[in-house]
Design an enzyme around this catalytic site. Structure first.
Site, PDB file in Angstrom:
ATOM      1  CB  ALA A  48     -39.980  21.866   2.602  1.00 23.68           C
ATOM      2  CG  ASP A  49     -39.693  23.844   8.607  1.00 25.51           C
ATOM      3  OD1 ASP A  49     -39.955  22.870   9.361  1.00 25.51           O
ATOM      4  OD2 ASP A  49     -39.066  24.836   8.989  1.00 25.51           O
ATOM      5  CG  LEU A  50     -47.356  21.927   8.112  1.00 27.43           C
ATOM      6  CD1 LEU A  50     -47.782  23.316   7.647  1.00 27.43           C
ATOM      7  CD2 LEU A  50     -48.322  20.868   7.581  1.00 27.43           C
ATOM      8  CG  ASN A  51     -42.395  24.894  11.970  1.00 30.59           C
ATOM      9  OD1 ASN A  51     -42.815  25.960  12.419  1.00 30.59           O
ATOM     10  ND2 ASN A  51     -41.354  24.849  11.135  1.00 30.59           N
TER      11      ASN A  51
ATOM     12  CG  ASN B 127     -42.756  27.937   9.087  1.00 31.47           C
ATOM     13  OD1 ASN B 127     -42.343  29.074   9.338  1.00 31.47           O
ATOM     14  ND2 ASN B 127     -41.944  26.958   8.736  1.00 31.47           N
TER      15      ASN B 127
END
Length: 244
Positions: free
Chosen positions: A170-173, A176
């Site tokens: 949900a928060d592929l940055n 991460n």
């Protein structure tokens, strides 16, 4: 996976964790009392690193994370979530997904335990995972040194493996994604899930990662990231998917 109910009304789910784990283990003050806090990572909130071997010699470095809200809702409720069922709580859902991925050999942190403290219709939650030894996030790495073409390609292949198996992050940055001497890891699977790999969500996931690199570059002009680097990742990603 083991389930333990405590006298305080909290529920602790444990995976490969000492049987005697208590709710206090999810708080940094407990570890301070044992001189076992080894560091922290500061984002919107603080994540703590602790040396679990001081309590159990079979354990290693752990990461403690409390679940906090973001966005506008944070002003109303800082860390409380509406309770529907244990399996749907943020902590248990993430722990379950991590356990599934870890057992299949995906490059994710080893899951340790989740804590859910319910108060009527609401709950608060915490998660413990094992710290990836010798790893740093991509922003930290790229702020000091560039990655090789082969490393960018390897990262693209790593992400393709997750996407091929329907793993939605949900928060592929860039923060991460961890890098060690020879491997990439994805971390922070809060709100992650298994989706149909044919549902066409992967492109948006990749676009999110690209935006995060560009955002970090705007803040850190010395960041070793170029559009050419992204193309190496992008081509390797699509090549890996095409070969599966």
């Amino acid at each position: 996976m083991k389930l333990k109910k405590t006298a305080t009304g909290s529920i602790t789910y444990c995976e490969q964790t000492p049987q005697e784990i208590e709710v206090t283990w999810f708080g940094v003050d407990f570890w301070r009392g044992h001189s076992a806090v080894t560091g922290s990572s500061k984002g919107r909130y603080t994540t703590w690193f602790v040396d679990a071997s001081k309590l159990d010699p079979t354990q290693q470095q752990w990461v403690l994370r409390h679940y906090y809200r973001g966005g506008l809702i944070e002003k109303v409720s800082r860390d409380q979530y509406f309770f529907t069922s244990l399996k749907n709580t943020r902590a248990v859902a993430e722990l379950t997904l991590l356990e599934n991925l870890y057992q299949q050999g995906f490059p994710v942190p080893k899951p340790i335990a989740a804590n859910v403290e319910r108060n009527g219709l609401w709950y608060r939650a915490d998660l413990i995972i094992e710290r990836v030894d010798g790893a740093e996030d991509l922003v930290a790495r790229l702020s000091k040194t560039a990655m090789t073409t082969e490393q960018w390609q390897s990262l693209g292949q790593c992400i393709a493996r997750f996407h091929h198996h329907g793993v939605y992050h949900a928060d592929l940055n860039a923060k991460n994604i961890l890098i060690t001497a020879d491997k990439f890891y994805l971390i922070d699977f809060d709100r992650g899930e298994i989706r149909s790999p044919k549902a066409n969500w992967q492109r948006a996931n990749l676009d999110r990662l690209l935006r995060s690199f560009r955002k970090e570059l705007a803040k850190l002009p010395q960041l070793a990231f170029t559009e050419a680097d992204w193309q190496h990742l992008h081509r390797a990603y699509h090549s890996a998917l095409a070969s599966k």
